[in-house]
Design an enzyme around this catalytic site. Structure first.
Site, mmCIF file in Angstrom:
data_model
loop_
_atom_site.group_PDB
_atom_site.id
_atom_site.type_symbol
_atom_site.label_atom_id
_atom_site.label_comp_id
_atom_site.label_asym_id
_atom_site.label_seq_id
_atom_site.Cartn_x
_atom_site.Cartn_y
_atom_site.Cartn_z
ATOM 1 N N ASP A 173 90.718 -10.437 13.781
ATOM 2 C CA ASP A 173 91.443 -10.416 12.503
ATOM 3 C C ASP A 173 90.570 -9.842 11.390
ATOM 4 O O ASP A 173 91.045 -9.098 10.535
ATOM 5 C CB ASP A 173 91.908 -11.831 12.129
ATOM 6 C CG ASP A 173 92.877 -12.413 13.145
ATOM 7 O OD1 ASP A 173 93.657 -11.629 13.726
ATOM 8 O OD2 ASP A 173 92.848 -13.629 13.377
ATOM 9 N N HIS A 200 95.090 -18.047 14.008
ATOM 10 C CA HIS A 200 95.018 -16.764 14.721
ATOM 11 C C HIS A 200 96.386 -16.383 15.285
ATOM 12 O O HIS A 200 96.518 -16.011 16.439
ATOM 13 C CB HIS A 200 93.965 -16.852 15.829
ATOM 14 C CG HIS A 200 93.723 -15.558 16.546
ATOM 15 N ND1 HIS A 200 93.323 -14.407 15.897
ATOM 16 C CD2 HIS A 200 93.831 -15.227 17.860
ATOM 17 C CE1 HIS A 200 93.198 -13.431 16.783
ATOM 18 N NE2 HIS A 200 93.502 -13.901 17.986
#
EC number: 1.1.1.37
Length: 338
Positions: A173, A200
């Site tokens: 990310d 996530h």
């Protein structure tokens, strides 16, 4: 080719390819024959930070290990096949990375993987708790928002739980946020750092663009668009691969970056910071990703959320219910295990 791989995002990754780096880290990859496991193992084999690389899977590991063992770097590679060989794979490990599990297909969310991957992660982490309880455990297997609570509960069951040594690898990310912001502003992605907090999956992924270094100013429409792209970047890859898998190469890169940062910290390097999904008291959510100062024993200090914008505050508030539900799902799975 490898010098290009080593260049962006993260001094630890760049250093790991330098011949001056010396270390004796023993690293295991569980799920080493898969789409993430193979390129991740290649990056680990290519690093002088790693002296021993043990590879585990339920198929093809002898071949992957034989292939990697021919590369002219110092890490000794050995493959282990099937549950009966797993204990030997884990003995003496400093770091265990787990990318094992099934990948996403078009139309699937990370949460759709739960039924298959939950039991895989529970089985593998139980073996870790028994055979390398002191190792750093890095979980890549999705859904990370549930597989980290699963790992924690399994370690608790075995009486060896240490919250400072269990990490949900959310580094992709951050890598994506750095890349997309750099593209948008015409910057060198290697010099951009965007902390990404929360979880996530989807809207639980919260990029703190207000904390980006160097500082960037984006109008609200661009900010909303790039935030959405970071949150759905995994789906972008799943769609582009059209049924042939999910993000494997970028995930392997991000996983290697996190492992190298961890090994640097274990070696005593100071000031090593990475975001990761861990046990946390930063919000009323029991697990939350924030920037962490890493040290010889894992998490040295949780650096927290810091100063954020009203837009980011709103994203956190919207993410918490989903995050709590995913965490509870993971915890309940272990409680209901026979």
């Amino acid at each position: 080719m490898l010098s290009a791989l080593a260049r962006p995002a993260g001094a630890a990754l760049r250093r790991s390819f330098s011949t001056s780096a010396q270390n004796n880290a023993k690293v295991a990859v569980l799920g080493a024959s898969g789409g993430i496991g193979q390129p991740l193992s290649l990056l680990l084999k290519n690093s002088p930070l790693v002296s021993r690389l043990t590879l585990y899977d339920i198929a093809h590991t002898p071949g992957v290990a034989a292939d990697l063992s021919h590369i002219e770097t110092r890490a000794a590679v050995k493959g282990y096949l099937g549950p009966e060989q797993l204990p030997d794979c884990l003995k003496g490990c400093d770091v265990v990375v787990i990318p094992a599990g099934v990948p996403r297909k078009p139309g699937m969310t990370r949460d759709d993987l739960f039924n298959t991957n939950a039991s895989i992660v529970a089985t593998l982490t139980a073996a870790c708790a028994q055979h390398c309880p002191e190792a750093m455990i890095c979980i890549i297997s999705n859904p990370v928002n549930s597989t980290i609570p699963i790992t924690a509960e399994v370690f608790k069951k075995h009486g060896v739980y240490n919250p400072n040594k269990i990490f949900g690898v959310t580094t992709l990310d951050i890598v994506r946020a750095n890349t997309f912001i750099a593209e948008l502003k015409g910057l060198d992605p290697a010099r951009v750092n965007v902390p990404v907090i929360g979880g996530h999956a989807g809207k639980t992924i919260i990029p703190l663009i207000s904390q980006c270094t160097p500082k960037v100013d984006l109008p609200q429409d661009q900010l909303t668009a790039v935030t959405g792209r970071i949150q759905e970047a995994g789906t972008e890859v799943v769609k582009a691969k059209a049924g042939a898998g999910s993000a494997t190469l970028s995930m392997a890169y991000a996983g290697a970056r996190f492992v190298f940062s961890l090994v640097d910290a274990i070696n005593g390097k100071e000031g090593v910071v990475e975001c990761s999904f861990v046990k946390s008291q930063e919000t009323d959510c029991p697990y939350f990703s924030t920037p962490l100062l890493l040290g010889k024993k894992g998490i040295e200090k949780n650096l927290g959320i810091g100063k954020i914008s009203p837009f980011e505050e709103k994203m956190i508030a919207e993410a918490l219910p989903e995050l709590k539900a995913s965490i509870k799902k993971g915890e309940e799975f272990v409680k209901n295990m026979k």
